[in-house]
Each structure stands twice: as C-alpha cells, then as structure tokens.
Design a protein around this motif. Sequence first.
Motif, PDB file in Angstrom:
ATOM      1  N   ASP A  47       0.533 -17.141  -9.266  1.00 27.64           N
ATOM      2  CA  ASP A  47      -0.562 -16.180  -9.088  1.00 27.64           C
ATOM      3  C   ASP A  47      -1.387 -16.090 -10.372  1.00 27.64           C
ATOM      4  OD1 ASP A  47      -2.050 -14.281  -7.766  1.00 27.64           O
ATOM      5  OD2 ASP A  47      -0.398 -12.866  -7.499  1.00 27.64           O
ATOM      6  N   ASN A  99       4.131 -11.206  -3.090  1.00 33.03           N
ATOM      7  CA  ASN A  99       4.185 -11.037  -4.552  1.00 33.03           C
ATOM      8  C   ASN A  99       5.568 -10.564  -4.983  1.00 33.03           C
ATOM      9  OD1 ASN A  99       1.189 -11.309  -5.475  1.00 33.03           O
ATOM     10  ND2 ASN A  99       1.142 -10.037  -3.628  1.00 33.03           N
ATOM     11  N   TYR A 133     -13.147 -10.968  -0.424  1.00 31.39           N
ATOM     12  CA  TYR A 133     -13.879 -10.014   0.409  1.00 31.39           C
ATOM     13  C   TYR A 133     -14.933 -10.691   1.280  1.00 31.39           C
ATOM     14  CZ  TYR A 133     -11.714  -6.440  -2.599  1.00 31.39           C
ATOM     15  OH  TYR A 133     -10.832  -5.640  -3.289  1.00 31.39           O
ATOM     16  N   ARG A 173       0.847  -1.197   0.000  1.00 30.97           N
ATOM     17  CA  ARG A 173       0.000   0.000   0.000  1.00 30.97           C
ATOM     18  C   ARG A 173       0.881   1.246   0.000  1.00 30.97           C
ATOM     19  NH1 ARG A 173      -2.857  -3.113  -1.674  1.00 30.97           N
ATOM     20  NH2 ARG A 173      -4.793  -3.952  -0.886  1.00 30.97           N
ATOM     21  N   GLU A 194     -16.239 -13.815  -3.096  1.00 31.19           N
ATOM     22  CA  GLU A 194     -17.055 -12.709  -2.569  1.00 31.19           C
ATOM     23  C   GLU A 194     -18.386 -13.174  -2.012  1.00 31.19           C
ATOM     24  OE1 GLU A 194     -17.294  -9.635  -5.549  1.00 31.19           O
ATOM     25  OE2 GLU A 194     -15.153  -9.163  -5.397  1.00 31.19           O
TER      26      GLU A 194
HETATM   27  P1  C2E Z   1      -2.724 -10.118  -6.739  1.00 35.05           P
HETATM   28  O1  C2E Z   1      -1.449 -10.618  -6.199  1.00 35.05           O
HETATM   29  O2  C2E Z   1      -3.479 -11.026  -7.636  1.00 35.05           O
HETATM   30  O3  C2E Z   1      -3.583  -9.708  -5.456  1.00 35.05           O
HETATM   31  C1  C2E Z   1      -4.959  -9.883  -5.339  1.00 35.05           C
HETATM   32  C2  C2E Z   1      -5.695  -8.572  -5.546  1.00 35.05           C
HETATM   33  O4  C2E Z   1      -7.092  -8.819  -5.475  1.00 35.05           O
HETATM   34  C3  C2E Z   1      -5.414  -7.526  -4.461  1.00 35.05           C
HETATM   35  O5  C2E Z   1      -5.475  -6.243  -5.065  1.00 35.05           O
HETATM   36  C4  C2E Z   1      -6.589  -7.728  -3.515  1.00 35.05           C
HETATM   37  O6  C2E Z   1      -6.869  -6.578  -2.734  1.00 35.05           O
HETATM   38  C5  C2E Z   1      -7.684  -8.020  -4.482  1.00 35.05           C
HETATM   39  N1  C2E Z   1      -8.775  -8.801  -3.895  1.00 35.05           N
HETATM   40  C6  C2E Z   1      -8.727  -9.667  -2.869  1.00 35.05           C
HETATM   41  N2  C2E Z   1      -9.943 -10.222  -2.636  1.00 35.05           N
HETATM   42  C7  C2E Z   1     -10.773  -9.706  -3.553  1.00 35.05           C
HETATM   43  C8  C2E Z   1     -12.184  -9.901  -3.836  1.00 35.05           C
HETATM   44  O7  C2E Z   1     -12.899 -10.668  -3.194  1.00 35.05           O
HETATM   45  N3  C2E Z   1     -12.689  -9.195  -4.892  1.00 35.05           N
HETATM   46  C9  C2E Z   1     -11.945  -8.329  -5.625  1.00 35.05           C
HETATM   47  N4  C2E Z   1     -12.544  -7.674  -6.624  1.00 35.05           N
HETATM   48  N5  C2E Z   1     -10.615  -8.135  -5.382  1.00 35.05           N
HETATM   49  C10 C2E Z   1     -10.054  -8.812  -4.373  1.00 35.05           C
HETATM   50  P2  C2E Z   1      -4.365  -5.131  -4.806  1.00 35.05           P
HETATM   51  O8  C2E Z   1      -3.975  -5.139  -3.358  1.00 35.05           O
HETATM   52  O9  C2E Z   1      -4.870  -3.861  -5.389  1.00 35.05           O
HETATM   53  O10 C2E Z   1      -3.131  -5.645  -5.625  1.00 35.05           O
HETATM   54  C11 C2E Z   1      -3.147  -5.695  -7.024  1.00 35.05           C
HETATM   55  C12 C2E Z   1      -1.927  -6.373  -7.578  1.00 35.05           C
HETATM   56  O11 C2E Z   1      -0.728  -5.614  -7.298  1.00 35.05           O
HETATM   57  C13 C2E Z   1      -1.652  -7.731  -6.956  1.00 35.05           C
HETATM   58  O12 C2E Z   1      -2.496  -8.722  -7.527  1.00 35.05           O
HETATM   59  C14 C2E Z   1      -0.180  -7.915  -7.287  1.00 35.05           C
HETATM   60  O13 C2E Z   1      -0.030  -8.375  -8.606  1.00 35.05           O
HETATM   61  C15 C2E Z   1       0.348  -6.497  -7.204  1.00 35.05           C
HETATM   62  N6  C2E Z   1       1.061  -6.317  -5.901  1.00 35.05           N
HETATM   63  C16 C2E Z   1       0.546  -6.037  -4.674  1.00 35.05           C
HETATM   64  N7  C2E Z   1       1.515  -5.983  -3.739  1.00 35.05           N
HETATM   65  C17 C2E Z   1       2.686  -6.254  -4.396  1.00 35.05           C
HETATM   66  C18 C2E Z   1       4.072  -6.355  -3.979  1.00 35.05           C
HETATM   67  O14 C2E Z   1       4.432  -6.240  -2.793  1.00 35.05           O
HETATM   68  N8  C2E Z   1       4.996  -6.635  -4.956  1.00 35.05           N
HETATM   69  C19 C2E Z   1       4.636  -6.812  -6.262  1.00 35.05           C
HETATM   70  N9  C2E Z   1       5.610  -7.085  -7.170  1.00 35.05           N
HETATM   71  N10 C2E Z   1       3.353  -6.752  -6.678  1.00 35.05           N
HETATM   72  C20 C2E Z   1       2.387  -6.465  -5.764  1.00 35.05           C
END
Ligand code: C2E
Length: 285
Positions: free
Chosen positions: A186, A124, A265, A63, A246
């Motif tokens: 992933d 990740n 969620y 975040r 969800e």
């Molecule tokens: P991801 O690894 O596939 O993470 C899952 C995403 O889906 C997360 O979004 C999470 O908040 C969201 N999510 C979880 N449950 C639900 C649900 O029930 N419904 C919906 N619609 N969404 C859900 P977030 O946190 O915005 O992260 C997006 C992407 O950003 C991640 O996809 C990952 O690819 C990347 N990311 C996040 N943190 C890191 C990190 O520390 N390093 C790297 N390289 N990439 C990261």
Amino acid sequence: AAKAGGRNRFSYFSPAMQQRAMQHLQLGKDLRKALARGELSLHYQPILHLASGRVRKAEALLRWAHPERGNIPPGEFIPVAEELGLIDAIGSWVFEQATATIQRWRTLWPADAAELSPQQITINASPRQFAKGSSLDVLLQRVDALGLPGRCIAVEITEGLLLDEHPAVTAQLTRLAAAGIQIAIDDFGTGYSAMSYLKRMDIDTLKIDRSFVRDLTTDPSDLAIAEAIIAMAHKLDINVVAEGIETDAQRQRLADAGCDFGQGYLFSPPLPEDAFFAYLATEPR
Ligand code: C2E
Ligand code: MG
Ligand code: MG
Ligand code: MG
C-alpha cells in the motif's frame, strides 16, 4: 491548568492539550466497546481493471459510526487501536467480515463470469498484526473453513513492515503466500523504499500512492515516477493499482502507461455493500 507566565509554563499542559488528551482517552474507551456494540462496519471501494473498465476487486475500508460523534475516520482511530492493543481484535473482525463477504459474492455470479465481476477483496492490515499474528491465524482459518481460493483475498501492508526483514514478519508473509493469499504493498513510493524486498518476497501488487496520482497530468516528475513503478513492477511480474484517481485525465494517462488497475472517487468512493452492488449494476454488461 497552565500557569500564566513564569519560567516553567511550558512544562504544563495547556487547557487545549489537556482537552485533546481527554478526548483521546475517551476515544480509546469508546473503541473498546465499539466492536461489541456493532458500531464498526466495512465499506467497499471498487477497483477497476483500467483496460476494460470493469470492477475486478474491492478494497475493504473500516468505518466507525460513533454514537455521539458520528463517523470517525480510520486515520483517527486505527492509531488509537494500535496504541491500546485493540488492533488484533479489530483486525480479526475485519478478516472475518471480509472473508464472509467475498464468499457471499462468489455465490452471486457464475464462475464463467470471472472477468466480469469482482473476484477479490483486498484488506488493510497494520504492522502490529504481524508482530502478534493471531488475527492472521483467524484469516487463514476462515479461508480454510470457507474453502475460499486464497487468491480471493489480498492483504495490504506498507513498506515499513518489510524494512528490517524481521524473521517473524517474513514467516507470516510466507504463511499467507503459501495459502495463495496475495500481498499488496500500500502507499507505494511514500515510505523508505528499500525495494530489495521485491525480489525476496512474494509480492503480487504495488499500489501507487495517490500523492503521485494527484498531479500526474501537470507534473512530469510524478508521471515519470508512476511510469517507472509500472515498468519495474511488470518486469517483476507484479500488478499495479493506482490509488486516488479523481479525474478522467488521470485515468487516461495511467491506462496509457499500462497501469493494470485503478481506484478513486472518479469511479466511486468506498460504499456500503448494497450501494456497492448498485454501483456494479450500472456497469455495461
Ligand atoms: P489506504 O489503505 O491507503 O486507503 C485509501 C484511502 O483513500 C481511503 O481512506 C479511501 O477512502 C481514500 N480514497 C479513495 N479514493 C480516493 C480519492 O479519489 N481521493 C481521495 N482524496 N481519497 C481517496 P480511508 O477509508 O479514510 O482510510 C484511511 C486509511 O485507514 C487507509 O488508507 C488505511 O491505511 C487505514 N485503514 C482503513 N481500513 C483499515 C482496516 O480495516 N485495517 C487497518 N489496519 N487499516 C485500515
Ligand atoms: Mg489500503
Ligand atoms: Mg503470491
Ligand atoms: Mg493507500
């Protein structure tokens, strides 16, 4: 500014495009400072063992609290970090934070409660981190220095990374596996699934992408795909996590299909650590 009319008008940036480019540039500048200014943090999303309903792992999600723009989602700033060569520094920071967190958690609950408490943080990593690898060195050093069992950590990668069988990538994955660190794929099923890597590489977990989970209860093809992934994974001795659950109907279907773990969620969004603990406290003991 764009010329009004004329044959060459498309070779000019429109004001809107120019503004976007400026914003992008500014975002990069801000991101360079974000780490030092303490604007980055990790949230943790519970991953539940579906058969028992208990939290067994957590996914660390980055975040960024931007001082003027508020929270910027990782989907927006991770690509910028990759582009600017900042991903290795940010990735190292993520590895440091996450290993310290799981270390702390392990002191909070007794070893005989292993089935009842989260035992793993899954992190990740972007493909760029495998090209260079110094952030992976940081991960291995932290795991070693903290005396963490490797299985407390999983690294999430996307299928694309395994596509061209780059020797450097294979070597990095082998180093992680040798330390007992788990590898999760992933967004499984959304990339170009060569799948032959599943028999060559030491993969521990497949994460079914949420695009298959969304319409699981109404679209028979999505259910078929989810069931096929689960059956294949289990034959290969690989665990399955369903992403983006969800609704209770989705949870039920996936549990019936034998899916091992789920996140979404329905259970909880990603949470700051204190809220994550508050969520754990609501679990039946
Ligand atoms: P991801 O690894 O596939 O993470 C899952 C995403 O889906 C997360 O979004 C999470 O908040 C969201 N999510 C979880 N449950 C639900 C649900 O029930 N419904 C919906 N619609 N969404 C859900 P977030 O946190 O915005 O992260 C997006 C992407 O950003 C991640 O996809 C990952 O690819 C990347 N990311 C996040 N943190 C890191 C990190 O520390 N390093 C790297 N390289 N990439 C990261
Ligand atoms: Mg992930
Ligand atoms: Mg392994
Ligand atoms: Mg995902």
